[in-house]
Structures are given as C-alpha cells and as structure tokens.
Design a protein around this motif. Structure first.
Motif, PDB file in Angstrom:
ATOM      1  N   MET A  80      49.224  17.865  29.241  1.00  0.00           N
ATOM      2  CA  MET A  80      49.992  19.049  29.630  1.00  0.00           C
ATOM      3  C   MET A  80      49.442  19.691  30.897  1.00  0.00           C
ATOM      4  O   MET A  80      50.185  20.264  31.669  1.00  0.00           O
ATOM      5  N   ASP A  81      48.129  19.628  31.088  1.00  0.00           N
ATOM      6  CA  ASP A  81      47.496  20.322  32.207  1.00  0.00           C
ATOM      7  C   ASP A  81      46.463  19.417  32.856  1.00  0.00           C
ATOM      8  O   ASP A  81      45.455  19.074  32.229  1.00  0.00           O
ATOM      9  N   MET A  82      46.699  19.032  34.088  1.00  0.00           N
ATOM     10  CA  MET A  82      45.789  18.129  34.791  1.00  0.00           C
ATOM     11  C   MET A  82      44.387  18.730  34.926  1.00  0.00           C
ATOM     12  O   MET A  82      43.418  18.004  35.121  1.00  0.00           O
ATOM     13  N   ASN A  83      44.262  20.032  34.758  1.00  0.00           N
ATOM     14  CA  ASN A  83      42.939  20.662  34.775  1.00  0.00           C
ATOM     15  C   ASN A  83      42.080  20.221  33.594  1.00  0.00           C
ATOM     16  O   ASN A  83      40.864  20.376  33.629  1.00  0.00           O
ATOM     17  N   ASP A  84      42.706  19.684  32.541  1.00  0.00           N
ATOM     18  CA  ASP A  84      41.975  19.182  31.375  1.00  0.00           C
ATOM     19  C   ASP A  84      41.530  17.731  31.557  1.00  0.00           C
ATOM     20  O   ASP A  84      40.841  17.174  30.697  1.00  0.00           O
ATOM     21  N   PHE A  85      41.919  17.108  32.660  1.00  0.00           N
ATOM     22  CA  PHE A  85      41.650  15.688  32.866  1.00  0.00           C
ATOM     23  C   PHE A  85      40.174  15.334  32.712  1.00  0.00           C
ATOM     24  O   PHE A  85      39.838  14.350  32.052  1.00  0.00           O
ATOM     25  N   GLY A  86      39.277  16.098  33.298  1.00  0.00           N
ATOM     26  CA  GLY A  86      37.852  15.782  33.245  1.00  0.00           C
ATOM     27  C   GLY A  86      37.331  15.697  31.826  1.00  0.00           C
ATOM     28  O   GLY A  86      36.621  14.749  31.461  1.00  0.00           O
ATOM     29  N   THR A  87      37.682  16.670  31.003  1.00  0.00           N
ATOM     30  CA  THR A  87      37.226  16.679  29.614  1.00  0.00           C
ATOM     31  C   THR A  87      37.855  15.541  28.828  1.00  0.00           C
ATOM     32  O   THR A  87      37.177  14.838  28.076  1.00  0.00           O
ATOM     33  N   ILE A  88      39.151  15.356  29.001  1.00  0.00           N
ATOM     34  CA  ILE A  88      39.849  14.258  28.320  1.00  0.00           C
ATOM     35  C   ILE A  88      39.219  12.926  28.719  1.00  0.00           C
ATOM     36  O   ILE A  88      38.944  12.077  27.873  1.00  0.00           O
ATOM     37  N   ASN A  89      38.966  12.736  29.996  1.00  0.00           N
ATOM     38  CA  ASN A  89      38.398  11.492  30.501  1.00  0.00           C
ATOM     39  C   ASN A  89      37.005  11.234  29.926  1.00  0.00           C
ATOM     40  O   ASN A  89      36.664  10.098  29.606  1.00  0.00           O
ATOM     41  N   THR A  90      36.203  12.284  29.777  1.00  0.00           N
ATOM     42  CA  THR A  90      34.861  12.132  29.210  1.00  0.00           C
ATOM     43  C   THR A  90      34.928  11.670  27.760  1.00  0.00           C
ATOM     44  O   THR A  90      34.234  10.732  27.364  1.00  0.00           O
ATOM     45  N   VAL A  91      35.776  12.319  26.961  1.00  0.00           N
ATOM     46  CA  VAL A  91      35.915  11.922  25.553  1.00  0.00           C
ATOM     47  C   VAL A  91      36.491  10.511  25.469  1.00  0.00           C
ATOM     48  O   VAL A  91      35.956   9.647  24.767  1.00  0.00           O
ATOM     49  N   TYR A  92      37.579  10.265  26.170  1.00  0.00           N
ATOM     50  CA  TYR A  92      38.217   8.947  26.202  1.00  0.00           C
ATOM     51  C   TYR A  92      37.199   7.874  26.596  1.00  0.00           C
ATOM     52  O   TYR A  92      37.083   6.836  25.954  1.00  0.00           O
ATOM     53  N   GLY A  93      36.454   8.119  27.651  1.00  0.00           N
ATOM     54  CA  GLY A  93      35.490   7.149  28.160  1.00  0.00           C
ATOM     55  C   GLY A  93      34.396   6.799  27.175  1.00  0.00           C
ATOM     56  O   GLY A  93      33.847   5.696  27.219  1.00  0.00           O
ATOM     57  N   SER A  94      34.080   7.718  26.264  1.00  0.00           N
ATOM     58  CA  SER A  94      33.020   7.456  25.283  1.00  0.00           C
ATOM     59  C   SER A  94      33.414   6.378  24.271  1.00  0.00           C
ATOM     60  O   SER A  94      32.559   5.857  23.560  1.00  0.00           O
ATOM     61  N   TYR A  95      34.678   6.016  24.220  1.00  0.00           N
ATOM     62  CA  TYR A  95      35.161   4.994  23.288  1.00  0.00           C
ATOM     63  C   TYR A  95      35.210   3.601  23.915  1.00  0.00           C
ATOM     64  O   TYR A  95      35.537   2.634  23.236  1.00  0.00           O
ATOM     65  N   PHE A  96      34.912   3.506  25.212  1.00  0.00           N
ATOM     66  CA  PHE A  96      35.013   2.238  25.917  1.00  0.00           C
ATOM     67  C   PHE A  96      33.726   1.884  26.630  1.00  0.00           C
ATOM     68  O   PHE A  96      32.953   2.761  27.016  1.00  0.00           O
ATOM     69  N   ASN A  97      33.536   0.588  26.838  1.00  0.00           N
ATOM     70  CA  ASN A  97      32.494   0.091  27.726  1.00  0.00           C
ATOM     71  C   ASN A  97      33.112   0.160  29.123  1.00  0.00           C
ATOM     72  O   ASN A  97      34.153  -0.452  29.378  1.00  0.00           O
ATOM     73  N   GLU A  98      32.506   0.893  30.014  1.00  0.00           N
ATOM     74  CA  GLU A  98      33.085   1.097  31.339  1.00  0.00           C
ATOM     75  C   GLU A  98      33.375  -0.209  32.072  1.00  0.00           C
ATOM     76  O   GLU A  98      34.367  -0.327  32.788  1.00  0.00           O
ATOM     77  N   LYS A  99      32.540  -1.218  31.867  1.00  0.00           N
ATOM     78  CA  LYS A  99      32.730  -2.495  32.565  1.00  0.00           C
ATOM     79  C   LYS A  99      33.935  -3.276  32.056  1.00  0.00           C
ATOM     80  O   LYS A  99      34.468  -4.123  32.763  1.00  0.00           O
ATOM     81  N   THR A 100      34.358  -3.021  30.810  1.00  0.00           N
ATOM     82  CA  THR A 100      35.501  -3.746  30.246  1.00  0.00           C
ATOM     83  C   THR A 100      36.641  -2.801  29.854  1.00  0.00           C
ATOM     84  O   THR A 100      37.506  -3.174  29.066  1.00  0.00           O
ATOM     85  N   ALA A 101      36.630  -1.604  30.408  1.00  0.00           N
ATOM     86  CA  ALA A 101      37.668  -0.612  30.081  1.00  0.00           C
ATOM     87  C   ALA A 101      39.051  -1.133  30.477  1.00  0.00           C
ATOM     88  O   ALA A 101      39.185  -1.924  31.410  1.00  0.00           O
ATOM     89  N   PRO A 102      40.092  -0.678  29.774  1.00  0.00           N
ATOM     90  CA  PRO A 102      41.451  -1.158  30.057  1.00  0.00           C
ATOM     91  C   PRO A 102      42.042  -0.538  31.324  1.00  0.00           C
ATOM     92  O   PRO A 102      41.509   0.437  31.870  1.00  0.00           O
ATOM     93  N   ALA A 103      43.156  -1.089  31.745  1.00  0.00           N
ATOM     94  CA  ALA A 103      43.968  -0.459  32.778  1.00  0.00           C
ATOM     95  C   ALA A 103      44.541   0.828  32.173  1.00  0.00           C
ATOM     96  O   ALA A 103      44.644   0.954  30.944  1.00  0.00           O
ATOM     97  N   ARG A 104      44.909   1.784  33.041  1.00  0.00           N
ATOM     98  CA  ARG A 104      45.343   3.072  32.494  1.00  0.00           C
ATOM     99  C   ARG A 104      46.154   3.844  33.519  1.00  0.00           C
ATOM    100  O   ARG A 104      45.949   3.729  34.715  1.00  0.00           O
ATOM    101  N   GLU A 105      47.084   4.661  32.993  1.00  0.00           N
ATOM    102  CA  GLU A 105      47.677   5.696  33.815  1.00  0.00           C
ATOM    103  C   GLU A 105      47.552   7.012  33.064  1.00  0.00           C
ATOM    104  O   GLU A 105      47.513   7.017  31.837  1.00  0.00           O
TER     105      GLU A 105
END
Length: 126
Positions: A80-105
């Motif tokens: 809803m708010d692109m200002n939340d992107f950083g927090t969302i990205n941090t939580v989301y990223g904790s579920y993936f290995n950065e080297k094998t993370a999926p494609a995303r939009e």
C-alpha cells in the motif's frame, strides 16, 4: 493435470480460489495477507509483524506442497505504501538465501483485501 494444495496452517480461501495449485512441477500460490490461521485475526500491529505473518502463511503453503523457499523462482509483492518497502524487504529477505533468491517485482497499489498493507504471491518449482 493440476493438484489443489491446502493446509490448515495457512488462512482458508475466502472466495473461489485455492491456497495454491500444483501443475506439473510448478506451484502457483495465491496472494497471502496477514491473517493468522489459528484465530482468523489480521496481524496489522506494524508492517514488520504483518509481513512476517504473510511469509509464515506462504511457508505453510510451500510445506504443504513439499517445498521450501529454496524452490521459489518468482515473487510478486503488492504494498500500500512504498515507504514500507525497506521493512518489508528486510523481513522478506530473511526467508531467502540472497545468492539464490527468486526474481521479484514489488508494486504499490491503491487498495488490498481487508485493507492490509502487504500481499505476496509466489511461484515455486520442484
């Protein structure tokens, strides 16, 4: 041939759709929002908790299909708010290995179901 995936550990669908569909070796998850499957309540205290609930819901669906986040090849994030992107990205990223993370939009939208702040869907492959 398609197989419907369902688990009690993720929110039940509230319309004419399923939590996920397995077609061949590809899993398509429906968008998940932050509904706690144990009590049906929305988790919206803050964007971090909301995103974590979304990811836990997706994790349960992946597990029901015999997969993990390592199987995910594509993710769509609606916020809803692109200002939340950083927090969302941090939580989301904790579920993936950065080297094998999926494609995303990630896209900002005008409104989401139940007026939540984030919805995420994924495509995974065995």
């Amino acid at each position: 041939m398609k197989k419907i995936i369902f688990t009690e550990n993720a929110p039940a669908p509230i319309g004419p759709y399923n939590q996920a569909v397995l077609s061949g070796n590809t899993l398509y998850t429906s968008g998940q929002i932050a509904i706690n499957p144990k009590n049906g309540e929305l988790v919206t205290a803050n964007i971090e908790a909301e995103t974590q609930q979304v990811m836990e819901n997706i994790k349960a669906v992946l597990e029901a299909a015999g997969m993990t986040f390592e199987n995910v090849v594509k993710t769509s994030i609606f916020i809803m708010d692109m200002n939340d992107f950083g927090t969302i990205n941090t939580v989301y990223g904790s579920y993936f290995n950065e080297k094998t993370a999926p494609a995303r939009e990630t896209v900002q939208v005008a409104c989401l179901p139940k007026n939540v702040n984030v919805e995420i869907s994924m495509i995974a492959v065995l």
